[in-house]
Design an enzyme around this catalytic site. Structure first.
Site, PDB file in Angstrom:
ATOM      1  N   ARG A  22       0.633  -1.516   0.168  1.00  0.00           N
ATOM      2  CA  ARG A  22      -0.092  -0.196   0.268  1.00  0.00           C
ATOM      3  C   ARG A  22       1.285   1.447  -0.170  1.00  0.00           C
ATOM      4  NH1 ARG A  22      -3.747  -3.026  -1.801  1.00  0.00           N
ATOM      5  NH2 ARG A  22      -5.560  -2.616  -1.261  1.00  0.00           N
TER       6      ARG A  22
ATOM      7  N   ASP B  76       4.772  -0.638  -6.764  1.00  0.00           N
ATOM      8  CA  ASP B  76       3.233  -0.402  -6.968  1.00  0.00           C
ATOM      9  C   ASP B  76       2.369   0.109  -6.843  1.00  0.00           C
ATOM     10  OD1 ASP B  76       1.474  -2.087  -9.481  1.00  0.00           O
ATOM     11  OD2 ASP B  76       0.615  -3.532  -7.612  1.00  0.00           O
TER      12      ASP B  76
ATOM     13  N   GLU C 152      -2.419   7.714  -5.116  1.00  0.00           N
ATOM     14  CA  GLU C 152      -2.628   7.275  -5.706  1.00  0.00           C
ATOM     15  C   GLU C 152      -4.448   7.128  -6.543  1.00  0.00           C
ATOM     16  OE1 GLU C 152      -1.764   2.667  -4.622  1.00  0.00           O
ATOM     17  OE2 GLU C 152      -3.622   2.022  -5.885  1.00  0.00           O
TER      18      GLU C 152
ATOM     19  N   HIS D 144      -0.469   0.240  -9.485  1.00  0.00           N
ATOM     20  CA  HIS D 144      -0.953  -1.394  -8.824  1.00  0.00           C
ATOM     21  C   HIS D 144      -1.791  -2.921  -9.873  1.00  0.00           C
ATOM     22  CE1 HIS D 144      -2.973  -1.110  -4.813  1.00  0.00           C
ATOM     23  NE2 HIS D 144      -3.135  -2.202  -5.401  1.00  0.00           N
TER      24      HIS D 144
HETATM   25  P1  NAD Z   1      -1.952 -10.995   4.802  1.00  0.00           P
HETATM   26  O1  NAD Z   1      -2.403 -10.518   5.708  1.00  0.00           O
HETATM   27  O2  NAD Z   1      -2.083 -12.419   4.633  1.00  0.00           O
HETATM   28  O3  NAD Z   1      -0.582 -11.037   5.816  1.00  0.00           O
HETATM   29  C1  NAD Z   1       0.162  -9.542   5.957  1.00  0.00           C
HETATM   30  C2  NAD Z   1       1.162  -9.625   6.971  1.00  0.00           C
HETATM   31  O4  NAD Z   1       1.588  -8.272   7.246  1.00  0.00           O
HETATM   32  C3  NAD Z   1       0.915 -10.355   8.762  1.00  0.00           C
HETATM   33  O5  NAD Z   1       2.202 -11.900   8.091  1.00  0.00           O
HETATM   34  C4  NAD Z   1       0.466  -9.829   9.655  1.00  0.00           C
HETATM   35  O6  NAD Z   1       1.318  -9.650  10.857  1.00  0.00           O
HETATM   36  C5  NAD Z   1       1.523  -8.471   8.572  1.00  0.00           C
HETATM   37  N1  NAD Z   1       2.008  -7.736   9.727  1.00  0.00           N
HETATM   38  C6  NAD Z   1       0.910  -6.392  10.160  1.00  0.00           C
HETATM   39  N2  NAD Z   1       1.508  -5.883  11.109  1.00  0.00           N
HETATM   40  C7  NAD Z   1       3.208  -5.811  10.030  1.00  0.00           C
HETATM   41  C8  NAD Z   1       4.308  -4.705  11.138  1.00  0.00           C
HETATM   42  N3  NAD Z   1       3.663  -3.562  11.071  1.00  0.00           N
HETATM   43  N4  NAD Z   1       5.209  -5.181  10.302  1.00  0.00           N
HETATM   44  C9  NAD Z   1       5.337  -6.105   9.886  1.00  0.00           C
HETATM   45  N5  NAD Z   1       4.501  -7.247   9.877  1.00  0.00           N
HETATM   46  C10 NAD Z   1       3.357  -6.854   9.662  1.00  0.00           C
HETATM   47  O7  NAD Z   1      -2.226  -9.993   4.072  1.00  0.00           O
HETATM   48  P2  NAD Z   1      -1.258 -10.468   2.541  1.00  0.00           P
HETATM   49  O8  NAD Z   1      -2.699 -11.500   1.438  1.00  0.00           O
HETATM   50  O9  NAD Z   1      -0.032 -10.968   2.469  1.00  0.00           O
HETATM   51  O10 NAD Z   1      -1.112  -9.316   1.628  1.00  0.00           O
HETATM   52  C11 NAD Z   1      -0.516  -7.985   1.870  1.00  0.00           C
HETATM   53  C12 NAD Z   1      -0.724  -6.893   1.388  1.00  0.00           C
HETATM   54  O11 NAD Z   1      -0.353  -6.893   0.518  1.00  0.00           O
HETATM   55  C13 NAD Z   1      -1.960  -6.150   1.381  1.00  0.00           C
HETATM   56  O12 NAD Z   1      -2.424  -6.253   2.986  1.00  0.00           O
HETATM   57  C14 NAD Z   1      -2.407  -5.151   1.125  1.00  0.00           C
HETATM   58  O13 NAD Z   1      -2.331  -4.344   1.215  1.00  0.00           O
HETATM   59  C15 NAD Z   1      -1.351  -6.357  -0.212  1.00  0.00           C
HETATM   60  N6  NAD Z   1      -1.760  -5.892  -1.680  1.00  0.00           N
HETATM   61  C16 NAD Z   1      -1.244  -5.558  -2.934  1.00  0.00           C
HETATM   62  C17 NAD Z   1      -1.679  -5.862  -3.603  1.00  0.00           C
HETATM   63  C18 NAD Z   1      -1.646  -4.853  -5.238  1.00  0.00           C
HETATM   64  O14 NAD Z   1      -2.384  -5.637  -6.354  1.00  0.00           O
HETATM   65  N7  NAD Z   1      -0.746  -4.421  -5.586  1.00  0.00           N
HETATM   66  C19 NAD Z   1      -2.982  -7.562  -4.116  1.00  0.00           C
HETATM   67  C20 NAD Z   1      -2.828  -7.519  -2.652  1.00  0.00           C
HETATM   68  C21 NAD Z   1      -2.250  -7.482  -1.776  1.00  0.00           C
END
Ligand code: NAD
Length: 331
Positions: free
Chosen positions: A232, A256, A261, A293
């Site tokens: 994000r 990305d 954005e 994105h």
């Molecule tokens: P997820 O919930 O499986 O994993 C997130 C991880 O972050 C968890 O293990 C959590 O414990 C950890 N976390 C939370 N706070 C933290 C901190 N302060 N420091 C370190 N780690 C921390 O989520 P995911 O499916 O792996 O997705 C991650 C992120 O990717 C989503 O939240 C979303 O913002 C982003 N995303 C982007 C796109 C894109 O098209 N660019 C698509 C999907 C998801």
């Protein structure tokens, strides 16, 4: 059930329309206070990352009889979950449509940026076959820091292990068995920043992770380090990032996602004046690569997003439980 789908593009419509059991009403504009009126008569609203589903918008949705907010993405920082709960409107998301899509895009960005593929492509098209300025580095033997080892972060870590890199990880909830199996080392965040040649962000945006990378943390990073953000935009303080790039401290940045954005990414603004000075500045750096994105944008991910979203709408109509793991609760 009529479903008002906001911020749609041709690829969204193509995949959602395959589910004829739902009556889709596609809008190109985003959902927010100014547009919420268009939800009148819809049983469900379907939104994406840049729709603004705040308390006021939710109040109106309730008034219009909307019974479900279906996010066709994983991140949900743009929805006021407490307000939705208070209004009695369930919120569902698609938690894992394809973590591979996002992790692979993170790696693709790094490879393109490091090996200057984007610059080489343009040069060769102009019949400029010179190599000056295209020197990269081997990934093999480098140290990669994965911040957030959820679904996407773990896959990115495993891909990077395949390149022969050392992988460090930081997560408040470490997956120790997985890490031991894959040869990945959990370290405190400050160690990860100090030791990594490449840092890749895979944490959700929450009040705690807003501007997670700021001036202090950029200064902790190795001189010449590369940064990848497919998570994000607001995880990064963009002004601090630009300062770090201008000083020559960071070696390369692949994004990305971008802090501001909304209204820019996903739109064709070619031929228009770009009004965002910070984005404009970022685009001037030769060592910055920005995609709009698109990490989620694979056939598999779009198929799964449409399947889960349509299934949840049908479940609502039939009074059945939602797809496992898709219902969001305020924390
Ligand atoms: P997820 O919930 O499986 O994993 C997130 C991880 O972050 C968890 O293990 C959590 O414990 C950890 N976390 C939370 N706070 C933290 C901190 N302060 N420091 C370190 N780690 C921390 O989520 P995911 O499916 O792996 O997705 C991650 C992120 O990717 C989503 O939240 C979303 O913002 C982003 N995303 C982007 C796109 C894109 O098209 N660019 C698509 C999907 C998801």
């Amino acid at each position: 059930m009529r479903v008002a789908v906001f911020d749609t593009k041709p690829y969204d419509r193509q995949y959602l329309q395959a589910h004829k059991e739902v009556q889709w009403l596609f809008h190109e504009f985003r959902l927010g206070r100014e547009t919420v009126r268009t939800s009148e008569g819809a049983g469900c609203v379907c939104v994406f990352v840049n729709d603004r589903v705040d308390a006021e918008t939710i109040r109106c949705l309730r008034q219009y009889g909307v019974k479900l907010i279906a996010l066709r993405c994983a991140g949900f920082n743009n929805v006021d979950l407490k307000a939705a709960q208070a209004a009695g409107i369930p919120v569902v998301r698609v938690p894992a449509y394809s973590p591979y899509a996002v992790a692979e895009h993170a790696v693709a960005l790094l490879l393109a940026l490091n090996r200057k593929i984007h610059r080489a492509y343009n040069r060769v098209r102009e019949h400029n076959f010179a190599l000056t300025g295209l020197v990269g580095f081997d990934l093999h033997g480098k140290t990669v820091g994965i911040v957030g080892t959820g679904k996407i972060g773990r896959i990115a870590a495993e891909i990077f292990r395949g390149f022969g890199t050392r992988v460090l990880a930081y997560d408040p909830f470490p997956q120790t068995t997985w890490a031991a199996e894959k040869g990945i080392e959990y370290v405190p965040m400050s160690d990860l920043l100090v030791r990594s040649d490449i840092v890749s962000l895979h944490v959700p945006l929450t009040p705690e992770t807003f501007h997670f990378l700021n001036t202090e943390r950029f200064n902790q990073m190795k001189p010449g380090a590369y940064l990848i953000n497919t998570s994000r935009g607001k995880l990064i303080d963009t002004v601090a990032l630009i300062d770090s790039l201008k000083s020559g401290h960071l070696g390369g940045v692949a994004l990305d996602v971008y802090e501001e954005e909304e209204g820019v990414f996903f739109e064709d603004l070619s031929g228009q004046v770009l009004l965002d000075d910070e984005l404009s500045r970022l685009l001037t750096f030769p060592n910055v690569l920005v995609t709009s994105h698109q990490a989620f944008l694979t056939h598999e991910a779009l198929t799964e997003i449409a399947r889960v979203t349509a299934a949840n709408i049908v479940h609502l109509e039939k009074g059945e439980p939602f797809e496992p793991g898709t219902l969001l609760q305020p924390q």
